[in-house]
Write a protein that holds these residues in place. Structure first.
Motif, PDB file in Angstrom:
ATOM      1  N   ALA A   1      21.905  30.197  67.384  1.00 40.64           N
ATOM      2  CA  ALA A   1      21.621  30.320  65.957  1.00 40.64           C
ATOM      3  C   ALA A   1      22.834  29.983  65.105  1.00 40.64           C
ATOM      4  O   ALA A   1      22.702  29.594  63.947  1.00 40.64           O
ATOM      5  CB  ALA A   1      21.142  31.736  65.637  1.00 40.64           C
ATOM      6  N   LEU A   2      24.043  30.110  65.686  1.00 39.95           N
ATOM      7  CA  LEU A   2      25.266  29.839  64.936  1.00 39.95           C
ATOM      8  C   LEU A   2      25.795  28.434  65.175  1.00 39.95           C
ATOM      9  O   LEU A   2      26.172  27.727  64.240  1.00 39.95           O
ATOM     10  CB  LEU A   2      26.347  30.850  65.314  1.00 39.95           C
ATOM     11  N   THR A   3      25.839  28.037  66.453  1.00 40.01           N
ATOM     12  CA  THR A   3      26.445  26.751  66.790  1.00 40.01           C
ATOM     13  C   THR A   3      25.427  25.677  67.092  1.00 40.01           C
ATOM     14  O   THR A   3      25.763  24.497  67.115  1.00 40.01           O
ATOM     15  CB  THR A   3      27.354  26.906  68.017  1.00 40.01           C
TER      16      THR A   3
ATOM     17  N   GLY B   1      18.033  20.223  59.874  1.00 39.59           N
ATOM     18  CA  GLY B   1      18.696  21.114  60.820  1.00 39.59           C
ATOM     19  C   GLY B   1      17.756  22.170  61.336  1.00 39.59           C
ATOM     20  O   GLY B   1      16.568  22.188  61.010  1.00 39.59           O
ATOM     21  N   ASP B   2      18.314  23.096  62.154  1.00 34.03           N
ATOM     22  CA  ASP B   2      17.417  24.093  62.743  1.00 34.03           C
ATOM     23  C   ASP B   2      18.053  25.461  62.965  1.00 34.03           C
ATOM     24  O   ASP B   2      17.380  26.371  63.410  1.00 34.03           O
ATOM     25  CB  ASP B   2      16.872  23.590  64.081  1.00 34.03           C
ATOM     26  N   GLY B   3      19.329  25.659  62.685  1.00 31.12           N
ATOM     27  CA  GLY B   3      19.954  26.937  63.001  1.00 31.12           C
ATOM     28  C   GLY B   3      20.607  27.591  61.808  1.00 31.12           C
ATOM     29  O   GLY B   3      20.688  27.023  60.721  1.00 31.12           O
ATOM     30  N   VAL B   4      21.095  28.804  62.009  1.00 34.55           N
ATOM     31  CA  VAL B   4      21.803  29.513  60.955  1.00 34.55           C
ATOM     32  C   VAL B   4      22.987  28.678  60.465  1.00 34.55           C
ATOM     33  O   VAL B   4      23.302  28.651  59.280  1.00 34.55           O
ATOM     34  CB  VAL B   4      22.297  30.883  61.471  1.00 34.55           C
ATOM     35  N   ASN B   5      23.651  27.977  61.399  1.00 35.54           N
ATOM     36  CA  ASN B   5      24.810  27.177  61.002  1.00 35.54           C
ATOM     37  C   ASN B   5      24.437  26.022  60.077  1.00 35.54           C
ATOM     38  O   ASN B   5      25.289  25.477  59.376  1.00 35.54           O
ATOM     39  CB  ASN B   5      25.522  26.634  62.245  1.00 35.54           C
TER      40      ASN B   5
ATOM     41  N   ALA C   1      13.128  31.978  66.496  1.00 31.75           N
ATOM     42  CA  ALA C   1      14.196  32.664  65.769  1.00 31.75           C
ATOM     43  C   ALA C   1      15.293  31.732  65.328  1.00 31.75           C
ATOM     44  O   ALA C   1      15.859  31.880  64.262  1.00 31.75           O
ATOM     45  CB  ALA C   1      14.781  33.765  66.663  1.00 31.75           C
ATOM     46  N   THR C   2      15.607  30.741  66.154  1.00 35.00           N
ATOM     47  CA  THR C   2      16.675  29.830  65.783  1.00 35.00           C
ATOM     48  C   THR C   2      16.311  29.085  64.522  1.00 35.00           C
ATOM     49  O   THR C   2      17.141  28.815  63.665  1.00 35.00           O
ATOM     50  CB  THR C   2      16.940  28.837  66.929  1.00 35.00           C
ATOM     51  N   GLY C   3      15.046  28.707  64.395  1.00 29.63           N
ATOM     52  CA  GLY C   3      14.632  27.960  63.224  1.00 29.63           C
ATOM     53  C   GLY C   3      14.407  28.817  61.997  1.00 29.63           C
ATOM     54  O   GLY C   3      14.325  28.311  60.901  1.00 29.63           O
ATOM     55  N   GLY C   4      14.302  30.171  62.187  1.00 32.20           N
ATOM     56  CA  GLY C   4      13.936  31.006  61.066  1.00 32.20           C
ATOM     57  C   GLY C   4      14.936  30.990  59.928  1.00 32.20           C
ATOM     58  O   GLY C   4      14.560  30.949  58.765  1.00 32.20           O
ATOM     59  N   ALA C   5      16.233  31.037  60.255  1.00 35.83           N
ATOM     60  CA  ALA C   5      17.248  31.058  59.209  1.00 35.83           C
ATOM     61  C   ALA C   5      17.245  29.767  58.418  1.00 35.83           C
ATOM     62  O   ALA C   5      17.358  29.773  57.197  1.00 35.83           O
ATOM     63  CB  ALA C   5      18.615  31.299  59.837  1.00 35.83           C
ATOM     64  N   SER C   6      17.129  28.655  59.096  1.00 31.49           N
ATOM     65  CA  SER C   6      17.102  27.379  58.393  1.00 31.49           C
ATOM     66  C   SER C   6      15.829  27.258  57.562  1.00 31.49           C
ATOM     67  O   SER C   6      15.850  26.685  56.471  1.00 31.49           O
ATOM     68  CB  SER C   6      17.217  26.221  59.392  1.00 31.49           C
ATOM     69  N   SER C   7      14.730  27.806  58.054  1.00 30.99           N
ATOM     70  CA  SER C   7      13.478  27.766  57.305  1.00 30.99           C
ATOM     71  C   SER C   7      13.587  28.522  55.989  1.00 30.99           C
ATOM     72  O   SER C   7      12.936  28.177  55.005  1.00 30.99           O
ATOM     73  CB  SER C   7      12.334  28.361  58.143  1.00 30.99           C
ATOM     74  N   GLU C   8      14.421  29.561  55.961  1.00 30.11           N
ATOM     75  CA  GLU C   8      14.637  30.325  54.732  1.00 30.11           C
ATOM     76  C   GLU C   8      15.272  29.459  53.656  1.00 30.11           C
ATOM     77  O   GLU C   8      14.931  29.546  52.481  1.00 30.11           O
ATOM     78  CB  GLU C   8      15.539  31.531  55.054  1.00 30.11           C
ATOM     79  N   ALA C   9      16.212  28.604  54.045  1.00 28.95           N
ATOM     80  CA  ALA C   9      16.983  27.821  53.071  1.00 28.95           C
ATOM     81  C   ALA C   9      16.361  26.467  52.764  1.00 28.95           C
ATOM     82  O   ALA C   9      16.700  25.856  51.758  1.00 28.95           O
ATOM     83  CB  ALA C   9      18.407  27.610  53.592  1.00 28.95           C
ATOM     84  N   ALA C  10      15.466  25.994  53.614  1.00 32.35           N
ATOM     85  CA  ALA C  10      14.937  24.633  53.480  1.00 32.35           C
ATOM     86  C   ALA C  10      13.752  24.568  52.532  1.00 32.35           C
ATOM     87  O   ALA C  10      13.051  25.553  52.329  1.00 32.35           O
ATOM     88  CB  ALA C  10      14.524  24.099  54.848  1.00 32.35           C
TER      89      ALA C  10
END
Length: 606
Positions: free
Chosen positions: A149-151, A492-496, A515-524
């Motif tokens: 999720a970070l890298t 992209g796809d991760g928190v980073n 889960a990895t995609g969830g953070a990026s989905s928040e911002a996209a």
């Protein structure tokens, strides 16, 4: 409208007038408040023309005409709001993923404390599956972490006692102790959240398609209306011009076409959060692409198998995958998936012993099998059991960045080795070529990988630039630096990737990987819900067609409205007649805008 129409039908003309006037006045009051707020922000839109028409109708007692204008305007606003509600989802993964409490050692025991109570020097227990709450160092013998999720890298990493780890990583192994080196507010994950918020605030506002026509149309309307009043001396002609000038082709045609485009994208597995995102999708010039999970599949895949003489590579894989059925490790899952894809029958293992993060031993179909890292497996074998060809191949593989080697022993002998890597998606080359065909002039790979790995992945794919060893802040800065070249997309796809997705004119998240995609989905602004990068090309074609249809409807509608205004200026149309004519024009442009529901040429149907 219905209540006033009913009162008029039963002969209560005065009541009907009051009902229509009240409804118009209510809409007008809210509209004036909105206009003043917009003007304070330096924004100008379509609502000023509608407000002039409604205000003039009330002033001249043409309440039915005013109510018709109010209905048309609020209908368009409702369509716009519907477009956003239909596409938007509750995506709070970025903040929800941040733990709220941590298990801190106190007085010889564990106490759950709020995250903001942690201080540098505190010792914390991180249980299996938990997110690391603060930056710190490992206090236990080792920690196995999922940092994808970070890298963005899909393979777990091992950290030994005393080594540093980042908050936001997930514990993929046994519970371990962590010594905090930063407070929660100063840790890596909290910093990424702040970067996302800052990037969203710095993103330049977009001028919507309909608003681009508004100023010119307003000027034309005022010229015709003023001329009609000046030359005739009849203020009703001014009202008739304003009523028929109410920009319903802009208010209605654009949102209908955009809603239709959003619906088409959803059918292709692409979630477009709002109409503005769809409009931006049709205007791109620069695209930055993350590597892991975006350009690549984000999962380790077998790229080579070395087997000892007399043993088929499929047998090496079959025994390794059969034993790995007992492990939850991401590499074990990749071997099982590869074996099943090849149609290999996997017997059930027995006598399993697992060293978390290192490997497994057990029995498969009457054979003793060991699977895991090279050191884990070879430490269990005598020197004479080592196959020189496999040892040589493993040494050659070791020079390839971004790969992992799995060794397999069978009945006390080295049976083979498997090379795993995160491979480029099969459709990647075609997607990059299609982006060029759709007018994208700059393609940039932006990744946290080391330079050698990034350049190896990018070779032959036609990127204009390769940016490696990028932090989340670096990616956001790269997006901002590309803005002079035109509208910028980040995929992209991760928190980073979240800060860069928030900073881009349009962010696209690969949201199919949980889960990895969830953070990026928040911002996209756009989320691809299926694990297919080429669906982005479908969405871009749909967006371009929807925008073209919207513009077509606007031009046709404004043309017809202009003819109607000229007729009203010469006294050929009364205000109510003008409002009804405008309704007919609305129907025509809406029917045309609905063509955006059909699939564009070139879009896949599967």
């Amino acid at each position: 409208m219905a209540a006033g129409g009913l009162a008029w039908a039963v002969g209560q003309d005065l009541l009907a007038q009051r009902i229509w006037a009240g409804a118009t006045a209510l809409v007008l009051a809210l509209l004036v408040f909105h206009i003043l707020a917009s003007l304070r922000r330096g924004e100008f839109g379509l609502d000023l023309i509608a407000a002039l028409a409604m205000g003039t109708a009330l002033a001249f007692g043409e309440t039915l005409a005013g109510a018709i204008v109010a209905l048309m305007f609020t209908g368009g606003e409702a369509l716009e709001a519907y477009a956003q509600r239909r596409a938007a989802r509750e995506m709070t993964a970025l903040l929800a993923r941040l733990p709220r409490t941590a298990a801190r050692y106190e007085g010889g025991g564990l106490t759950d404390v709020p995250l903001d109570a942690l201080r540098p020097g505190d010792r914390v227990l991180v249980r299996r599956g938990e997110v690391v709450p603060v930056d710190g160092t490992v206090e236990s013998a080792q920690a196995i972490l999922d940092q994808s999720a970070l890298t963005g890298e899909p393979l777990p990493v091992h950290r030994r006692q005393g080594e540093a780890i980042m908050s936001g990583s997930t514990n993929a192994g046994d519970a371990f102790d962590l010594r905090a080196v930063h407070a929660a507010a100063d840790s890596t994950y909290a910093g990424i959240v702040r970067l996302v918020e800052a990037a969203q605030q710095s993103r330049a506002p977009m001028v919507r398609l309909a608003d681009r026509y508004a100023l010119g149309f307003l000027a034309l309307t005022l010229v015709i209306a003023g001329a009609a009043w000046a030359f005739s001396g009849d203020p009703v002609r001014l009202l008739a011009v304003l009523v028929i000038a109410t920009p319903c082709p802009l208010i209605l045609a654009v949102p209908v076409a955009i809603i239709s485009g959003i619906s088409r994208c959803a059918a292709r597995g692409v979630l477009v959060k709002d109409g503005g995102a769809l409009e931006r999708l049709a205007e791109l010039r620069t695209v930055l692409i993350d590597k892991t999970g975006t350009l690549t599949g984000g999962r380790p895949r077998i790229v080579a198998i070395a087997a000892r003489t007399g043993l088929a590579p499929e047998e090496v894989l079959r025994h390794a995958a059969a034993l790995d059925q007992a492990s939850a490790h991401v590499v074990a899952g990749a071997l099982v998936e590869a074996a099943e894809a090849r149609g290999l029958a996997l017997p059930s293992p027995s006598g399993i012993a697992e060293a978390p993060g290192a490997g497994l031993t057990g029995r498969v179909a009457g054979h003793d099998v060991a699977v895991g890292g090279w050191d884990f497996v070879t430490a269990r074998l005598p020197p004479q059991a080592m196959d020189p060809a496999i040892v040589s191949e493993r040494a050659r593989w070791a020079s390839r960045p971004g790969t992992v080697v799995v060794a397999v022993a069978l009945d006390g002998e080295l049976a083979g080795a498997l090379l795993l890597a995160d491979a480029v998606r099969e459709e990647a080359q075609a997607v990059l070529g299609a982006l060029r065909d759709l007018g994208v002039t700059r393609l940039i790979l932006a990744t946290g990988d080391e330079t050698a790995r990034a350049e190896a992945i990018a070779a032959g794919l036609g990127f204009d630039a390769v940016l490696s060893q990028m932090t989340p802040q670096d990616k956001a800065a790269a997006v901002i630096a590309e803005r002079p070249h035109g509208p910028v997309m980040m995929i992209g796809d991760g928190v980073n990737d979240a800060p860069a997705l928030a900073a881009a004119d349009i962010g696209v998240a690969m949201g199919a990987n949980g889960a990895t995609g969830g953070a990026s989905s928040e911002a996209a602004g756009i989320v691809i819900l299926v694990d297919r990068l080429d669906r982005l090309i479908d969405a871009m074609r749909i967006a371009r067609r929807a925008r073209a249809i919207a513009r077509q409807s606007v031009v046709a509608g404004i043309g017809l409205s202009t003819l109607g205004m000229i007729a009203a200026a010469f006294g050929l149309l009364a205000p109510v007649e003008g409002a009804l004519l405008q309704e007919a024009i609305d129907v025509a442009v809406i029917l045309n805008a609905l063509r955006a529901l059909r699939a564009p040429r070139g879009a896949a149907q599967g």
